[in-house]
Design a protein around this motif. Structure first.
Motif, short mmCIF file in Angstrom:
data_model
loop_
_atom_site.label_atom_id
_atom_site.label_comp_id
_atom_site.label_asym_id
_atom_site.label_seq_id
_atom_site.Cartn_x
_atom_site.Cartn_y
_atom_site.Cartn_z
N CYS A 208 -4.97 -3.91 12.45
CA CYS A 208 -3.69 -3.23 12.62
C CYS A 208 -2.67 -3.85 11.67
CB CYS A 208 -3.21 -3.35 14.06
SG CYS A 208 -2.80 -5.06 14.51
N ASP B 228 -0.48 -5.90 12.25
CA ASP B 228 -0.22 -7.30 12.56
C ASP B 228 -1.16 -8.24 11.80
OD1 ASP B 228 1.30 -9.22 14.11
OD2 ASP B 228 -0.55 -9.63 15.18
N HIS C 241 -9.22 -4.62 15.58
CA HIS C 241 -9.28 -4.09 16.95
C HIS C 241 -10.56 -3.27 17.08
CE1 HIS C 241 -5.34 -5.03 18.61
NE2 HIS C 241 -4.77 -4.69 17.46
N CYS D 292 -1.98 -7.49 21.65
CA CYS D 292 -1.57 -7.75 20.26
C CYS D 292 -0.09 -7.40 20.08
CB CYS D 292 -2.43 -6.87 19.35
SG CYS D 292 -2.10 -7.04 17.60
N CYS E 277 1.06 -5.48 18.07
CA CYS E 277 1.18 -4.04 17.81
C CYS E 277 1.21 -3.24 19.10
CB CYS E 277 0.04 -3.57 16.91
SG CYS E 277 -1.55 -3.44 17.77
ZN ZN Z 1 -2.81 -5.09 16.77
#
Ligand code: ZN
Length: 434
Positions: A259, A261, A266, A322, A324
């Protein structure tokens, strides 16, 4: 009538927010339910798997999900090849809508059939990845992997359609045309295999064209290193994403992607259950330790793999929510393949394990070679290592025996004896003596 442009009120960062942000508890409870369902499903719908489970003494009625995973035998590419073309398929041929295939090095292909529901599942996983990268409905996406038996082109296509992107299905090759189209249609997102970007950059330089609209590059099918990511990202001014999935799990993007981040890949846990095991003992490893990734499909219909040995080495980085907002666990980028594994008298090991064990011995230096000698079909292994005075072959043999479980011959050499190379060091040398 004038066509009203559909304006997005804000950036959509989730494709399926509810499931992407659901709690780990909820994901685990779903996984347990789906695991029980799928194990019974393959047993009832596939003769090969039924036979495999029967021989392994698996009682599908007794199978309790996650806690019983290690009671199930693993399957590998070899099982696909053995049952070519459709021996692992769980649905009648009439229900198949598409297939993809990878051939690999041994020749017999691995075939993945898809039902309508499987194509939906693929599109959903891929669409989540696209939205996670920042791709918005209407964004032009150029799909540069080939459209054919290889799953890359069609996988990105199914996902991009689902995510509402403007698909430019160029397929592979003709780099000058790729660049002209990207300029003429303001391509924002492109998908490719990362090695292709070298060619892309080379031709861009030659044509003296810049592509300022390009923002997102999605790369799959090859191991993507940090160094390569940086190079491509800087030259093209794009964000680089590492997408994961393989023929056996249903193709590109099925497993997941990193992602924004940048803290790991993921994995869509509502669709796949992951295990990381010791490639040697097959024991489950705790989070954080590198091992072989084993994947189980929870939702696929035509050919759900149960405990598929991917051959990929990685580790689970986090199961925490996370930054995100997603709750699905994160794995590290793939650090290697179990194919690098060596076998001596029934014991499996990796060159990296030898290196690790050697460096634990005081006085041993980091230059070493593993000589694999084959005599009349039996492998013997010599470890050549540079060490300071006082370190003996016996010390090396004893320590390696203790750490790796087999007895190599340890040959200690003075510092500076082994050949030095500029590039990648040759650590393993094969010799056939008969
Ligand atoms: Zn993430």
């Amino acid at each position: 009538m004038r066509y009203e442009l559909h304006k997005m009120p804000h950036q959509e960062i989730f494709f399926n927010q509810e499931i992407e942000t659901t709690s780990q508890d909820e994901l685990i409870s779903r996984q347990n339910e789906k695991l029980k369902e799928k194990v019974r499903y393959v047993f009832e719908n596939n003769a090969y798997m039924r036979d495999l489970y029967t021989k392994a003494g698996v009682d599908v009625n007794d199978f309790r999900g996650i806690e019983d995973m290690d009671k199930l035998p693993v399957i590998a590419k070899a099982n696909f090849r053995e049952t070519y073309p459709l021996g692992l398929c769980c649905v009648p041929k009439d229900d198949i809508r598409e297939m993809h295939m990878s051939s690999g090095s041994t020749g017999t292909p691995v075939v993945m059939p898809y039902t309508d529901a499987d194509l939906e599942q693929w599109a959903e996983c891929m669409a989540r990845c696209l939205r996670m990268s920042g791709a918005q409905p209407g964004d032009p996406m150029q799909i540069m992997p080939s459209f054919g038996l290889f799953n890359g082109g069609f996988g990105m296509y199914h996902g991009a359609r689902k995510a509402g992107l403007f698909v430019i299905p160029t397929g592979s090759g003709n780099t000058e045309r790729q660049i002209r189209l990207a300029r003429d249609f303001n391509t924002k997102v492109f998908g490719a295999v990362i090695s292709y970007t070298s060619r892309l950059i080379e031709v861009l330089d030659k044509m003296n064209i810049e592509l300022p609209s390009l923002k997102i590059g999605i790369f799959g099918a090859e191991t993507v290193t940090e160094a390569m990511t940086e190079k491509v990202s800087n030259r093209l001014g794009i964000e680089v994403f590492n997408i994961y999935g393989m023929t056996e799990t249903g193709g590109v993007g099925t497993l997941g992607m990193d992602c924004q981040d940048r803290s790991g890949i993921h994995v869509w846990e509502d669709h796949y259950y992951l295990e990381v095991v010791d490639p040697v003992t097959r024991e489950q490893l705790p989070d954080g330790e590198v091992g072989e990734l084993i994947v189980t499909s929870l939702t696929r219909q035509a050919l759900p793999v149960i405990r598929f040995k991917t051959g990929d080495l990685t580790r689970i980085l986090s199961r925490e929510k996370c930054a995100c907002g997603r709750t699905h666990l994160k794995i590290d980028r793939i650090s290697g393949r179990t194919d690098d594994m060596l076998i001596v008298r029934g014991v499996n090991f990796f060159p990296s394990q030898v290196e690790q064990a050697l460096l634990e011995i005081p006085g041993v230096h980091s230059d070493y070679q593993i000589i694999m000698e084959e005599r009349h079909g039996v492998n013997d292994v010599h470890i050549l290592v540079e060490a300071e005075e006082g370190v003996t072959g016996f010390t090396v043999e004893k320590h390696l025996k203790q750490r790796l479980g087999f007895s190599p011959h340890g040959d200690v050499l003075p510092i500076g004896t082994l050949p030095r190379v500029d590039g990648k060091a040759v650590r393993v040398i094969y010799k056939k003596l008969d």
